[in-house]
Design a protein around this motif. Structure first.
Motif, PDB file in Angstrom:
ATOM      1  N   LYS A  68       0.823  -1.220   0.000  1.00 16.36           N
ATOM      2  CA  LYS A  68       0.000   0.000   0.000  1.00 16.36           C
ATOM      3  C   LYS A  68       0.854   1.266   0.000  1.00 16.36           C
ATOM      4  CE  LYS A  68      -3.977  -2.045   2.391  1.00 16.36           C
ATOM      5  NZ  LYS A  68      -4.808  -2.012   3.618  1.00 16.36           N
ATOM      6  N   GLU A  69       2.140   1.128   0.366  1.00 20.07           N
ATOM      7  CA  GLU A  69       3.025   2.290   0.442  1.00 20.07           C
ATOM      8  C   GLU A  69       4.286   2.044  -0.364  1.00 20.07           C
ATOM      9  OE1 GLU A  69       3.435   4.059   4.476  1.00 20.07           O
ATOM     10  OE2 GLU A  69       2.386   2.264   5.116  1.00 20.07           O
ATOM     11  N   SER A  70       4.816   3.099  -0.984  1.00 20.11           N
ATOM     12  CA  SER A  70       6.076   2.986  -1.702  1.00 20.11           C
ATOM     13  C   SER A  70       7.213   3.218  -0.719  1.00 20.11           C
ATOM     14  CB  SER A  70       6.143   4.017  -2.833  1.00 20.11           C
ATOM     15  OG  SER A  70       6.073   5.327  -2.302  1.00 20.11           O
ATOM     16  N   GLY A  71       8.437   2.976  -1.174  1.00 20.12           N
ATOM     17  CA  GLY A  71       9.577   3.210  -0.304  1.00 20.12           C
ATOM     18  C   GLY A  71      10.824   2.508  -0.791  1.00 20.12           C
ATOM     19  N   THR A  72      11.911   2.718  -0.094  1.00 20.66           N
ATOM     20  CA  THR A  72      13.159   2.030  -0.392  1.00 20.66           C
ATOM     21  C   THR A  72      13.138   0.659   0.281  1.00 20.66           C
ATOM     22  OG1 THR A  72      14.274   2.882   1.568  1.00 20.66           O
ATOM     23  CG2 THR A  72      14.372   4.240  -0.422  1.00 20.66           C
ATOM     24  N   ALA A  73      14.102  -0.192  -0.079  1.00 18.41           N
ATOM     25  CA  ALA A  73      14.190  -1.510   0.544  1.00 18.41           C
ATOM     26  C   ALA A  73      14.351  -1.373   2.053  1.00 18.41           C
ATOM     27  CB  ALA A  73      15.368  -2.284  -0.059  1.00 18.41           C
ATOM     28  N   ASP A  74      15.158  -0.404   2.467  1.00 21.53           N
ATOM     29  CA  ASP A  74      15.383  -0.179   3.894  1.00 21.53           C
ATOM     30  C   ASP A  74      14.085   0.201   4.603  1.00 21.53           C
ATOM     31  OD1 ASP A  74      17.030   0.137   6.233  1.00 21.53           O
ATOM     32  OD2 ASP A  74      16.871   2.289   5.979  1.00 21.53           O
ATOM     33  N   GLU A  75      13.289   1.078   3.973  1.00 22.76           N
ATOM     34  CA  GLU A  75      12.016   1.497   4.568  1.00 22.76           C
ATOM     35  C   GLU A  75      11.036   0.323   4.644  1.00 22.76           C
ATOM     36  OE1 GLU A  75      12.030   6.180   3.146  1.00 22.76           O
ATOM     37  OE2 GLU A  75      11.159   4.647   1.846  1.00 22.76           O
TER      38      GLU A  75
END
Length: 201
Positions: free
Chosen positions: A182-189
């Motif tokens: 449901k949310e985008s982000g980096t691998a870390d996030e």
């Protein structure tokens, strides 16, 4: 003071990575080391911790993460281990907003943070985190563009691999994938969000 390191990730282990630069391997303690891939080139923003019996490098994916870590070290009763645990599970802007809003419930979700420590964090840092709260991203349009969707999928795949290396089973990860998507982000996030959700499953 070493501000950052740029080199090849030579080794990834629980709690740290080894970065090779001109034949020298630097051991860098990281909140989520398994988001890095051995053999890849990367830049890590560092904090050099020096005490009578300790000389250690702590590394972060962004200056903002590193700066929040440094802020947490200024809290009475919090050392590198406690600050790293918080950074492993929370984004800088989330932590900053919880502190400014005196959200003790949110802060006590972090490993090792009880009510007393949460109150101390608020007392020591409230009103000193404008740089973090002002940079919060504006929500909207997640996965509306194919290019962004592909990038998000790639980052999510990396996060899933990191979670499996950490010992989580595919069944456990699959349960929380719908929420993560449901949310985008980096691998870390993604890893940080997943760890928070897995703690409550």
């Amino acid at each position: 003071m070493i501000e950052s390191l740029t080199g090849k990730v030579d080794h990834v282990a629980a709690g740290y990575i080894s970065v090779q630069i001109n034949g020298i391997g630097y051991k860098v303690f990281c909140p989520n080391p398994f988001v890095y891939r051995a053999g890849s080139e990367m830049t890590v923003y560092t904090y050099q911790y020096v005490r009578e019996d300790i000389l250690a490098l702590y590394g972060f994916a962004s200056r903002q993460e590193r700066d929040m870590f440094m802020k947490l070290l200024n809290v009475s009763g919090i050392g590198p281990k406690g600050a790293m645990a918080i950074m492993a599970f929370g984004q800088p802007d989330q932590v900053a907003c919880a502190i400014e809003e005196e959200d003790e419930v949110f802060l006590t979700k972090f490993p090792g943070v009880g009510k007393k420590t949460a109150r101390q964090i608020i007392l020591d840092l409230k009103g000193k985190l404008a740089d973090f709260t002002n940079s919060m991203p504006v929500a909207g349009g997640l996965f509306s563009d194919d290019a962004f969707k592909e990038e998000a999928a790639s980052q999510l795949d990396e996060a899933v691999e990191a979670l499996m290396v950490l010992g989580y089973a595919k069944k456990e990860i699959q349960k929380i994938l719908p929420e993560l998507k449901k949310e985008s982000g980096t691998a870390d996030e993604y890893v940080k969000r997943a760890l928070r959700k897995l703690m409550t499953v």
